[in-house]
Write a protein that holds these residues in place. Structure first.
Motif, PDB file in Angstrom:
ATOM      1  N   PRO A  82      38.061  45.060  48.811  1.00 34.86           N
ATOM      2  CA  PRO A  82      38.540  44.656  47.483  1.00 34.86           C
ATOM      3  C   PRO A  82      39.841  45.343  47.057  1.00 34.86           C
ATOM      4  N   GLN A  83      40.161  46.510  47.611  1.00 38.28           N
ATOM      5  CA  GLN A  83      41.393  47.197  47.239  1.00 38.28           C
ATOM      6  C   GLN A  83      42.608  46.695  48.023  1.00 38.28           C
ATOM      7  N   HIS A  84      42.395  45.798  48.966  1.00 42.24           N
ATOM      8  CA  HIS A  84      43.484  45.255  49.790  1.00 42.24           C
ATOM      9  C   HIS A  84      44.344  44.314  48.948  1.00 42.24           C
ATOM     10  N   PRO A  85      45.663  44.268  49.187  1.00 40.82           N
ATOM     11  CA  PRO A  85      46.519  43.339  48.441  1.00 40.82           C
ATOM     12  C   PRO A  85      46.071  41.873  48.541  1.00 40.82           C
ATOM     13  N   ALA A  86      45.391  41.490  49.617  1.00 43.94           N
ATOM     14  CA  ALA A  86      44.915  40.110  49.740  1.00 43.94           C
ATOM     15  C   ALA A  86      43.943  39.772  48.621  1.00 43.94           C
ATOM     16  N   ALA A  87      43.046  40.703  48.288  1.00 40.26           N
ATOM     17  CA  ALA A  87      42.092  40.474  47.199  1.00 40.26           C
ATOM     18  C   ALA A  87      42.828  40.356  45.867  1.00 40.26           C
ATOM     19  N   ALA A  88      43.845  41.190  45.678  1.00 35.71           N
ATOM     20  CA  ALA A  88      44.642  41.119  44.446  1.00 35.71           C
ATOM     21  C   ALA A  88      45.417  39.805  44.377  1.00 35.71           C
ATOM     22  N   ALA A  89      45.899  39.320  45.510  1.00 34.01           N
ATOM     23  CA  ALA A  89      46.622  38.043  45.536  1.00 34.01           C
ATOM     24  C   ALA A  89      45.705  36.898  45.141  1.00 34.01           C
ATOM     25  N   VAL A  90      44.502  36.867  45.689  1.00 34.79           N
ATOM     26  CA  VAL A  90      43.548  35.808  45.341  1.00 34.79           C
ATOM     27  C   VAL A  90      43.202  35.888  43.855  1.00 34.79           C
ATOM     28  N   ALA A  91      42.974  37.099  43.346  1.00 34.90           N
ATOM     29  CA  ALA A  91      42.668  37.256  41.917  1.00 34.90           C
ATOM     30  C   ALA A  91      43.832  36.789  41.055  1.00 34.90           C
ATOM     31  N   ALA A  92      45.073  37.114  41.453  1.00 33.79           N
ATOM     32  CA  ALA A  92      46.245  36.702  40.687  1.00 33.79           C
ATOM     33  C   ALA A  92      46.402  35.182  40.694  1.00 33.79           C
ATOM     34  N   VAL A  93      46.173  34.558  41.832  1.00 35.07           N
ATOM     35  CA  VAL A  93      46.262  33.095  41.926  1.00 35.07           C
ATOM     36  C   VAL A  93      45.176  32.447  41.077  1.00 35.07           C
ATOM     37  N   THR A  94      43.979  33.000  41.115  1.00 33.64           N
ATOM     38  CA  THR A  94      42.869  32.461  40.316  1.00 33.64           C
ATOM     39  C   THR A  94      43.172  32.584  38.825  1.00 33.64           C
ATOM     40  N   ARG A  95      43.701  33.744  38.409  1.00 34.21           N
ATOM     41  CA  ARG A  95      44.088  33.916  36.995  1.00 34.21           C
ATOM     42  C   ARG A  95      45.179  32.933  36.606  1.00 34.21           C
ATOM     43  N   ALA A  96      46.162  32.751  37.491  1.00 38.42           N
ATOM     44  CA  ALA A  96      47.281  31.851  37.200  1.00 38.42           C
ATOM     45  C   ALA A  96      46.832  30.396  37.086  1.00 38.42           C
ATOM     46  N   ALA A  97      45.695  30.068  37.689  1.00 38.18           N
ATOM     47  CA  ALA A  97      45.168  28.704  37.599  1.00 38.18           C
ATOM     48  C   ALA A  97      44.675  28.393  36.191  1.00 38.18           C
ATOM     49  N   ASP A  98      44.520  29.432  35.377  1.00 39.00           N
ATOM     50  CA  ASP A  98      44.198  29.283  33.956  1.00 39.00           C
ATOM     51  C   ASP A  98      42.981  28.392  33.720  1.00 39.00           C
ATOM     52  N   GLY A  99      41.901  28.719  34.430  1.00 38.61           N
ATOM     53  CA  GLY A  99      40.653  27.991  34.233  1.00 38.61           C
ATOM     54  C   GLY A  99      40.476  26.779  35.128  1.00 38.61           C
ATOM     55  N   ARG A 100      41.541  26.315  35.768  1.00 37.55           N
ATOM     56  CA  ARG A 100      41.428  25.196  36.714  1.00 37.55           C
ATOM     57  C   ARG A 100      40.912  25.741  38.042  1.00 37.55           C
ATOM     58  N   ASP A 101      40.092  24.980  38.686  1.00 39.55           N
ATOM     59  CA  ASP A 101      39.555  25.379  39.988  1.00 39.55           C
ATOM     60  C   ASP A 101      40.646  25.235  41.044  1.00 39.55           C
ATOM     61  N   PRO A 102      41.062  26.346  41.688  1.00 34.37           N
ATOM     62  CA  PRO A 102      42.103  26.226  42.718  1.00 34.37           C
ATOM     63  C   PRO A 102      41.588  25.595  44.007  1.00 34.37           C
ATOM     64  N   GLY A 103      40.297  25.379  44.110  1.00 32.88           N
ATOM     65  CA  GLY A 103      39.735  24.763  45.309  1.00 32.88           C
ATOM     66  C   GLY A 103      39.348  25.794  46.345  1.00 32.88           C
ATOM     67  N   PRO A 116      38.903  34.535  51.924  1.00 34.19           N
ATOM     68  CA  PRO A 116      38.924  35.547  50.863  1.00 34.19           C
ATOM     69  C   PRO A 116      37.631  36.367  50.953  1.00 34.19           C
ATOM     70  N   GLY A 117      37.752  37.629  50.737  1.00 34.33           N
ATOM     71  CA  GLY A 117      36.587  38.500  50.830  1.00 34.33           C
ATOM     72  C   GLY A 117      36.389  39.105  52.204  1.00 34.33           C
ATOM     73  N   SER A 118      37.221  38.717  53.175  1.00 35.38           N
ATOM     74  CA  SER A 118      37.069  39.282  54.514  1.00 35.38           C
ATOM     75  C   SER A 118      37.722  40.650  54.631  1.00 35.38           C
ATOM     76  N   LEU A 119      38.485  41.035  53.607  1.00 29.51           N
ATOM     77  CA  LEU A 119      39.118  42.351  53.571  1.00 29.51           C
ATOM     78  C   LEU A 119      38.582  43.123  52.368  1.00 29.51           C
TER      79      LEU A 119
END
Length: 187
Positions: free
Chosen positions: A80-101, A75-78
Protein backbone atom coordinates in the motif's frame (compact mmCIF):
# COMPACT_ATOMS: atom_id res chain seq x y z
CA UNK A 1 15.67 -6.90 -37.72
CA UNK A 2 12.30 -8.34 -36.78
CA UNK A 3 10.85 -7.60 -33.37
CA UNK A 4 8.36 -10.02 -31.88
CA UNK A 5 6.29 -9.06 -28.83
CA UNK A 6 5.19 -11.90 -26.60
CA UNK A 7 4.43 -12.67 -22.98
CA UNK A 8 7.54 -13.27 -20.92
CA UNK A 9 8.86 -16.64 -19.89
CA UNK A 10 10.83 -17.42 -16.73
CA UNK A 11 14.00 -17.59 -18.80
CA UNK A 12 13.48 -13.89 -19.73
CA UNK A 13 13.78 -12.75 -16.10
CA UNK A 14 17.56 -12.27 -16.04
CA UNK A 15 17.46 -10.08 -19.15
CA UNK A 16 14.50 -8.08 -17.79
CA UNK A 17 16.31 -7.45 -14.49
CA UNK A 18 19.48 -6.46 -16.35
CA UNK A 19 17.64 -4.00 -18.61
CA UNK A 20 15.81 -2.59 -15.59
CA UNK A 21 19.13 -2.00 -13.84
CA UNK A 22 20.65 -0.25 -16.85
CA UNK A 23 17.54 1.93 -17.30
CA UNK A 24 17.77 3.40 -13.79
CA UNK A 25 20.24 6.09 -14.83
CA UNK A 26 22.54 5.40 -11.89
CA UNK A 27 25.64 7.57 -12.04
CA UNK A 28 23.99 10.26 -14.15
CA UNK A 29 23.31 13.78 -12.93
CA UNK A 30 19.71 14.67 -12.10
CA UNK A 31 19.55 16.75 -15.30
CA UNK A 32 20.85 13.88 -17.46
CA UNK A 33 18.45 11.40 -15.85
CA UNK A 34 15.54 13.79 -16.52
CA UNK A 35 16.59 14.18 -20.17
CA UNK A 36 17.30 10.49 -20.85
CA UNK A 37 14.54 9.07 -18.67
CA UNK A 38 14.79 6.52 -15.91
CA UNK A 39 12.88 3.72 -14.28
CA UNK A 40 12.33 3.32 -10.58
CA UNK A 41 11.72 0.47 -8.22
CA UNK A 42 13.38 -2.75 -7.31
CA UNK A 43 12.42 -5.89 -9.14
CA UNK A 44 13.27 -9.42 -8.11
CA UNK A 45 12.72 -12.77 -9.72
CA UNK A 46 9.95 -13.38 -7.17
CA UNK A 47 8.15 -10.17 -8.18
CA UNK A 48 8.52 -11.04 -11.85
CA UNK A 49 6.98 -14.46 -11.15
CA UNK A 50 4.02 -12.75 -9.46
CA UNK A 51 3.59 -10.22 -12.29
CA UNK A 52 3.85 -12.99 -14.88
CA UNK A 53 0.91 -14.73 -13.19
CA UNK A 54 -1.21 -11.55 -13.38
CA UNK A 55 -2.01 -9.59 -16.53
CA UNK A 56 1.57 -10.31 -17.55
CA UNK A 57 4.95 -9.09 -18.59
CA UNK A 58 5.34 -8.35 -22.27
CA UNK A 59 8.74 -8.52 -23.93
CA UNK A 60 9.97 -7.29 -27.28
CA UNK A 61 12.32 -9.93 -28.64
CA UNK A 62 14.72 -8.89 -31.40
CA UNK A 63 16.18 -12.10 -32.76
CA UNK A 64 16.93 -13.39 -29.25
CA UNK A 65 17.89 -10.05 -27.69
CA UNK A 66 15.58 -8.29 -25.26
CA UNK A 67 14.70 -5.01 -26.97
CA UNK A 68 12.28 -3.93 -24.24
CA UNK A 69 9.66 -4.95 -21.72
CA UNK A 70 6.40 -3.68 -20.26
CA UNK A 71 5.13 -4.98 -16.95
CA UNK A 72 1.42 -5.02 -16.16
CA UNK A 73 -0.09 -5.94 -12.82
CA UNK A 74 -3.27 -5.89 -10.81
CA UNK A 75 -3.92 -3.06 -8.36
CA UNK A 76 -3.10 -4.37 -4.92
CA UNK A 77 -0.23 -6.55 -6.13
CA UNK A 78 2.24 -4.13 -4.54
CA UNK A 79 2.37 -2.86 -0.94
CA UNK A 80 0.00 0.00 0.00
CA UNK A 81 2.91 2.44 0.48
CA UNK A 82 4.09 1.90 -3.12
CA UNK A 83 3.50 4.78 -5.58
CA UNK A 84 1.34 2.41 -7.67
CA UNK A 85 -1.23 2.26 -4.85
CA UNK A 86 -1.16 6.06 -4.58
CA UNK A 87 -1.63 6.36 -8.35
CA UNK A 88 -4.70 4.11 -8.31
CA UNK A 89 -6.12 6.06 -5.35
CA UNK A 90 -5.48 9.37 -7.13
CA UNK A 91 -7.16 8.14 -10.33
CA UNK A 92 -10.13 6.83 -8.34
CA UNK A 93 -10.49 10.18 -6.53
CA UNK A 94 -10.21 12.06 -9.82
CA UNK A 95 -13.08 9.97 -11.21
CA UNK A 96 -15.25 11.92 -8.75
CA UNK A 97 -17.65 9.11 -7.96
CA UNK A 98 -17.71 7.61 -11.47
CA UNK A 99 -16.61 4.01 -11.71
CA UNK A 100 -13.25 3.96 -13.56
CA UNK A 101 -13.87 0.32 -14.47
CA UNK A 102 -11.49 -2.61 -14.28
CA UNK A 103 -7.97 -1.25 -13.76
CA UNK A 104 -4.51 -2.61 -14.35
CA UNK A 105 -1.14 -1.05 -13.66
CA UNK A 106 1.18 -0.31 -16.58
CA UNK A 107 4.89 -0.15 -15.82
CA UNK A 108 7.71 -0.20 -15.34
CA UNK A 109 8.62 -0.17 -19.00
CA UNK A 110 12.07 0.03 -20.55
CA UNK A 111 13.50 -0.12 -24.06
CA UNK A 112 17.16 -0.98 -24.55
CA UNK A 113 19.09 2.04 -25.87
CA UNK A 114 20.16 0.02 -28.93
CA UNK A 115 16.50 -0.29 -29.96
CA UNK A 116 15.13 3.14 -29.04
CA UNK A 117 13.50 5.04 -31.87
CA UNK A 118 12.48 1.85 -33.71
CA UNK A 119 8.86 1.61 -32.59
CA UNK A 120 9.48 -0.94 -29.84
CA UNK A 121 7.30 0.87 -27.31
CA UNK A 122 4.48 1.20 -29.84
CA UNK A 123 4.66 -2.55 -30.49
CA UNK A 124 4.66 -3.31 -26.75
CA UNK A 125 1.66 -1.01 -26.12
CA UNK A 126 -0.26 -2.47 -29.04
CA UNK A 127 0.39 -6.08 -28.05
CA UNK A 128 -0.43 -5.67 -24.37
CA UNK A 129 -3.54 -3.65 -25.21
CA UNK A 130 -4.77 -6.36 -27.56
CA UNK A 131 -4.13 -8.99 -24.91
CA UNK A 132 -5.81 -7.09 -22.07
CA UNK A 133 -8.62 -5.09 -23.68
CA UNK A 134 -11.30 -7.70 -23.01
CA UNK A 135 -10.44 -7.97 -19.31
CA UNK A 136 -9.60 -4.37 -18.39
CA UNK A 137 -11.08 -0.94 -19.05
CA UNK A 138 -8.25 1.32 -18.00
CA UNK A 139 -4.49 1.24 -17.48
CA UNK A 140 -2.89 3.35 -14.76
CA UNK A 141 0.74 4.45 -14.92
CA UNK A 142 2.68 6.86 -12.75
CA UNK A 143 5.66 9.01 -13.63
CA UNK A 144 7.77 11.11 -11.31
CA UNK A 145 7.64 14.75 -12.47
CA UNK A 146 11.46 14.85 -12.48
CA UNK A 147 11.41 12.30 -15.32
CA UNK A 148 11.00 14.68 -18.26
CA UNK A 149 11.58 12.03 -20.92
CA UNK A 150 8.97 9.64 -19.55
CA UNK A 151 6.44 12.47 -19.17
CA UNK A 152 7.04 13.41 -22.81
CA UNK A 153 6.62 9.80 -23.96
CA UNK A 154 3.32 9.34 -22.10
CA UNK A 155 2.05 12.63 -23.53
CA UNK A 156 3.21 11.67 -27.03
CA UNK A 157 1.04 8.56 -26.85
CA UNK A 158 -1.95 10.65 -25.83
CA UNK A 159 -2.31 9.12 -22.39
CA UNK A 160 -4.58 11.11 -20.07
CA UNK A 161 -3.01 13.01 -17.20
CA UNK A 162 -5.65 11.88 -14.75
CA UNK A 163 -4.22 13.10 -11.45
CA UNK A 164 -1.18 14.34 -9.58
CA UNK A 165 0.00 13.11 -6.22
CA UNK A 166 2.98 13.28 -3.89
CA UNK A 167 4.78 10.76 -1.75
CA UNK A 168 7.26 12.33 0.60
CA UNK A 169 9.16 14.93 -1.40
CA UNK A 170 8.47 13.35 -4.79
CA UNK A 171 5.68 14.52 -7.09
CA UNK A 172 4.05 12.21 -9.64
CA UNK A 173 1.59 12.32 -12.52
CA UNK A 174 -0.88 9.45 -12.82
CA UNK A 175 -1.59 8.67 -16.48
CA UNK A 176 -4.43 6.52 -17.77
CA UNK A 177 -5.32 4.97 -21.10
CA UNK A 178 -7.94 2.58 -22.35
CA UNK A 179 -6.35 -0.54 -23.84
CA UNK A 180 -9.03 -0.52 -26.53
CA UNK A 181 -7.59 2.80 -27.77
CA UNK A 182 -4.17 1.22 -28.32
CA UNK A 183 -5.20 -2.21 -29.57
CA UNK A 184 -5.00 -1.10 -33.19
CA UNK A 185 -1.59 0.53 -32.73
CA UNK A 186 -0.64 4.20 -32.42
CA UNK A 187 2.43 6.25 -33.10
Amino acid sequence: MAINVRRSLPEDHAAILSLMDSARGVGLSDEERARRGFVQGQLTGELLDRFQEGPGIFVADADGDLAGFAITSEPGSLPPQHPAAAAVAAVTRAADGRDPGRLFLYGPVAVDERFQGRGVLTQLLTALSRALQDDFDLAVAFVETANERSLAVHRHYGMTEAARFEIGERAYVAFTFAPSAFAQGRS
